[in-house]
Design a protein around this motif. Structure first.
Motif, PDB file in Angstrom:
ATOM      1  N   GLY A  32       0.831  -1.188   0.000  1.00 50.19           N
ATOM      2  CA  GLY A  32       0.000   0.000   0.000  1.00 50.19           C
ATOM      3  C   GLY A  32       0.866   1.239   0.000  1.00 50.19           C
ATOM      4  N   GLY A  33       0.839   1.966  -1.082  1.00 47.92           N
ATOM      5  CA  GLY A  33       1.666   3.163  -1.164  1.00 47.92           C
ATOM      6  C   GLY A  33       3.131   2.808  -1.122  1.00 47.92           C
ATOM      7  N   HIS A  34       3.796   3.243  -0.071  1.00 47.70           N
ATOM      8  CA  HIS A  34       5.226   3.009   0.075  1.00 47.70           C
ATOM      9  C   HIS A  34       5.543   2.032   1.195  1.00 47.70           C
ATOM     10  CE1 HIS A  34       5.965   6.164  -2.791  1.00 47.70           C
ATOM     11  NE2 HIS A  34       5.131   6.941  -2.123  1.00 47.70           N
ATOM     12  N   GLU A  36       4.541  -2.062   3.145  1.00 43.35           N
ATOM     13  CA  GLU A  36       3.898  -3.374   3.149  1.00 43.35           C
ATOM     14  C   GLU A  36       3.138  -3.485   4.472  1.00 43.35           C
ATOM     15  OE1 GLU A  36       4.277  -5.747   0.589  1.00 43.35           O
ATOM     16  OE2 GLU A  36       5.311  -4.123  -0.440  1.00 43.35           O
ATOM     17  N   TYR A  37       1.911  -4.007   4.421  1.00 46.33           N
ATOM     18  CA  TYR A  37       1.096  -4.148   5.620  1.00 46.33           C
ATOM     19  C   TYR A  37       0.791  -5.620   5.868  1.00 46.33           C
ATOM     20  CZ  TYR A  37       0.300   0.813   4.952  1.00 46.33           C
ATOM     21  OH  TYR A  37       0.472   2.163   4.787  1.00 46.33           O
ATOM     22  N   MET A  38       1.092  -6.085   7.100  1.00 44.97           N
ATOM     23  CA  MET A  38       0.735  -7.447   7.446  1.00 44.97           C
ATOM     24  C   MET A  38      -0.774  -7.500   7.636  1.00 44.97           C
ATOM     25  SD  MET A  38       1.725  -9.867  10.715  1.00 44.97           S
ATOM     26  CE  MET A  38       3.482  -9.721  10.538  1.00 44.97           C
ATOM     27  N   VAL A  39      -1.414  -8.438   6.940  1.00 41.93           N
ATOM     28  CA  VAL A  39      -2.861  -8.559   7.047  1.00 41.93           C
ATOM     29  C   VAL A  39      -3.290  -9.855   7.741  1.00 41.93           C
ATOM     30  CG1 VAL A  39      -3.401  -7.035   5.123  1.00 41.93           C
ATOM     31  CG2 VAL A  39      -3.017  -9.471   4.675  1.00 41.93           C
ATOM     32  N   TYR A  40      -2.364 -10.817   7.844  1.00 46.65           N
ATOM     33  CA  TYR A  40      -2.707 -12.065   8.529  1.00 46.65           C
ATOM     34  C   TYR A  40      -1.429 -12.818   8.852  1.00 46.65           C
ATOM     35  CZ  TYR A  40      -5.450 -16.181   9.771  1.00 46.65           C
ATOM     36  OH  TYR A  40      -6.043 -17.206  10.452  1.00 46.65           O
ATOM     37  N   GLU A  41      -1.297 -13.260  10.104  1.00 45.30           N
ATOM     38  CA  GLU A  41      -0.142 -14.067  10.485  1.00 45.30           C
ATOM     39  C   GLU A  41      -0.585 -15.505  10.712  1.00 45.30           C
ATOM     40  OE1 GLU A  41       3.778 -14.081  13.367  1.00 45.30           O
ATOM     41  OE2 GLU A  41       2.296 -12.494  13.601  1.00 45.30           O
ATOM     42  N   LEU A  42       0.095 -16.416  10.074  1.00 50.28           N
ATOM     43  CA  LEU A  42      -0.186 -17.836  10.216  1.00 50.28           C
ATOM     44  C   LEU A  42       0.604 -18.384  11.400  1.00 50.28           C
ATOM     45  CD1 LEU A  42      -0.517 -16.999   7.094  1.00 50.28           C
ATOM     46  CD2 LEU A  42      -0.534 -19.428   6.704  1.00 50.28           C
ATOM     47  N   PRO A  43       0.295 -19.604  11.848  1.00 49.29           N
ATOM     48  CA  PRO A  43       1.065 -20.174  12.960  1.00 49.29           C
ATOM     49  C   PRO A  43       2.544 -20.336  12.592  1.00 49.29           C
ATOM     50  CG  PRO A  43      -0.943 -21.435  12.561  1.00 49.29           C
ATOM     51  CD  PRO A  43      -0.813 -20.455  11.432  1.00 49.29           C
ATOM     52  N   GLU A  44       3.405 -20.186  13.593  1.00 50.08           N
ATOM     53  CA  GLU A  44       4.840 -20.396  13.373  1.00 50.08           C
ATOM     54  C   GLU A  44       5.089 -21.820  12.920  1.00 50.08           C
ATOM     55  OE1 GLU A  44       7.481 -19.490  16.604  1.00 50.08           O
ATOM     56  OE2 GLU A  44       6.823 -17.408  16.690  1.00 50.08           O
ATOM     57  N   VAL A  45       6.161 -21.997  12.149  1.00 48.92           N
ATOM     58  CA  VAL A  45       6.556 -23.335  11.731  1.00 48.92           C
ATOM     59  C   VAL A  45       7.888 -23.681  12.393  1.00 48.92           C
ATOM     60  CG1 VAL A  45       5.305 -23.307   9.546  1.00 48.92           C
ATOM     61  CG2 VAL A  45       7.641 -22.452   9.622  1.00 48.92           C
ATOM     62  N   VAL A  46       8.132 -24.953  12.589  1.00 42.38           N
ATOM     63  CA  VAL A  46       9.342 -25.432  13.246  1.00 42.38           C
ATOM     64  C   VAL A  46      10.479 -25.529  12.236  1.00 42.38           C
ATOM     65  CG1 VAL A  46      10.346 -27.366  14.523  1.00 42.38           C
ATOM     66  CG2 VAL A  46       7.962 -26.733  14.892  1.00 42.38           C
ATOM     67  N   ILE A  47      11.655 -25.053  12.639  1.00 38.59           N
ATOM     68  CA  ILE A  47      12.856 -25.197  11.824  1.00 38.59           C
ATOM     69  C   ILE A  47      13.974 -25.746  12.704  1.00 38.59           C
ATOM     70  CG2 ILE A  47      12.300 -23.473  10.065  1.00 38.59           C
ATOM     71  CD1 ILE A  47      14.051 -21.474  11.616  1.00 38.59           C
ATOM     72  N   ALA A  48      14.990 -26.312  12.081  1.00 36.79           N
ATOM     73  CA  ALA A  48      16.077 -26.964  12.819  1.00 36.79           C
ATOM     74  C   ALA A  48      16.965 -25.965  13.550  1.00 36.79           C
ATOM     75  CB  ALA A  48      16.913 -27.812  11.861  1.00 36.79           C
ATOM     76  N   GLU A  91      -8.260  -3.023  10.271  1.00 38.08           N
ATOM     77  CA  GLU A  91      -8.806  -1.748  10.727  1.00 38.08           C
ATOM     78  C   GLU A  91      -8.998  -0.762   9.588  1.00 38.08           C
ATOM     79  OE1 GLU A  91      -6.283  -0.306  13.824  1.00 38.08           O
ATOM     80  OE2 GLU A  91      -6.580  -2.099  15.037  1.00 38.08           O
ATOM     81  N   ARG A  92      -8.470  -1.078   8.409  1.00 38.73           N
ATOM     82  CA  ARG A  92      -8.589  -0.165   7.284  1.00 38.73           C
ATOM     83  C   ARG A  92      -9.148  -0.908   6.082  1.00 38.73           C
ATOM     84  NH1 ARG A  92      -2.665   1.547   5.866  1.00 38.73           N
ATOM     85  NH2 ARG A  92      -2.900   2.277   7.961  1.00 38.73           N
ATOM     86  N   PRO A  93      -9.863  -0.202   5.227  1.00 40.19           N
ATOM     87  CA  PRO A  93     -10.351  -0.860   4.012  1.00 40.19           C
ATOM     88  C   PRO A  93      -9.189  -1.164   3.058  1.00 40.19           C
ATOM     89  CG  PRO A  93     -10.961   1.460   4.023  1.00 40.19           C
ATOM     90  CD  PRO A  93     -10.291   1.174   5.330  1.00 40.19           C
ATOM     91  N   LEU A 121      -7.594  -8.634  -3.241  1.00 43.80           N
ATOM     92  CA  LEU A 121      -8.341  -8.578  -1.995  1.00 43.80           C
ATOM     93  C   LEU A 121      -9.061  -7.246  -1.892  1.00 43.80           C
ATOM     94  CD1 LEU A 121      -8.892  -9.908   0.822  1.00 43.80           C
ATOM     95  CD2 LEU A 121      -6.904  -8.623   1.643  1.00 43.80           C
ATOM     96  N   CYS A 122     -10.322  -7.315  -1.496  1.00 37.46           N
ATOM     97  CA  CYS A 122     -11.096  -6.119  -1.193  1.00 37.46           C
ATOM     98  C   CYS A 122     -11.831  -6.350   0.121  1.00 37.46           C
ATOM     99  CB  CYS A 122     -12.101  -5.815  -2.305  1.00 37.46           C
ATOM    100  SG  CYS A 122     -11.322  -5.151  -3.788  1.00 37.46           S
ATOM    101  N   CYS A 123     -11.613  -5.448   1.077  1.00 37.58           N
ATOM    102  CA  CYS A 123     -12.242  -5.534   2.398  1.00 37.58           C
ATOM    103  C   CYS A 123     -12.850  -4.175   2.728  1.00 37.58           C
ATOM    104  CB  CYS A 123     -11.200  -5.837   3.481  1.00 37.58           C
ATOM    105  SG  CYS A 123     -10.254  -7.329   3.269  1.00 37.58           S
ATOM    106  N   TRP A 124     -14.036  -4.221   3.288  1.00 38.70           N
ATOM    107  CA  TRP A 124     -14.672  -3.007   3.765  1.00 38.70           C
ATOM    108  C   TRP A 124     -15.358  -3.332   5.078  1.00 38.70           C
ATOM    109  CZ3 TRP A 124     -14.105   1.884   2.687  1.00 38.70           C
ATOM    110  CH2 TRP A 124     -15.017   2.795   3.191  1.00 38.70           C
ATOM    111  N   ASP A 125     -15.003  -2.623   6.148  1.00 38.86           N
ATOM    112  CA  ASP A 125     -15.546  -2.868   7.489  1.00 38.86           C
ATOM    113  C   ASP A 125     -15.437  -4.341   7.888  1.00 38.86           C
ATOM    114  OD1 ASP A 125     -16.170  -0.228   8.088  1.00 38.86           O
ATOM    115  OD2 ASP A 125     -18.176  -0.383   7.166  1.00 38.86           O
TER     116      ASP A 125
END
Length: 134
Positions: A32-34, A36-48, A91-93, A121-125
């Motif tokens: 968005g503009g300048h 990057e916005y996180m919109v969803y975080e998935l569960p952590e994954v295991v690494i060695a 919180e934002r469209p 993706l399009c989200c409103w409220d």
């Protein structure tokens, strides 16, 4: 004296690093503009360990594909679209934005996984809606 302080600092860093559990975060972002916005975080994954860069990327890619049906925002999971899961806590469209998969390993920078959503993706409220081009 200077060498002793340096040696203690290196040993202290090594000790703290050895105690830390390796971790890998996976999240979905939109541009968005300048920024990057996180919109969803998935569960952590295991690494060695914190050197397992490809392992982190591959496990996040697998998680993205499994949880989003290959980045299909209109796919249904538990009677709700993937896009709805993303939109419900925003919180934002958002209008006409692709969703990108990123991963972060052991506190490093977020890195692009190479995955992008099949649709915009399009989200409103907090509601996922079909995007209409201008």
């Amino acid at each position: 004296m200077k060498n002793t302080v340096l040696a203690l600092a290196v040993l202290g860093f090594a000790f703290v690093s050895a105690q830390t559990e390796p971790w890998c975060r996976c999240a979905l972002f939109v541009s968005g503009g300048h920024a990057e916005y996180m919109v969803y975080e998935l569960p952590e994954v295991v690494i060695a360990d914190c050197e397992s860069h490809n392992q982190c990327k591959n496990r996040c890619t697998k998680e993205f594909n499994e949880m989003t049906n290959n980045m299909d925002l209109w796919s249904t999971v538990n009677n709700t679209t993937v896009g709805s899961y993303i939109c419900q806590n925003l919180e934002r469209p958002i209008h006409n934005r692709y969703v990108y998969g990123y991963y972060e390993m052991c506190g490093g920078p977020w890195e692009y996984s190479g995955l992008v959503s099949q649709q915009m993706l399009c989200c409103w409220d907090g509601v996922h809606d079909h995007c209409i081009s201008k």
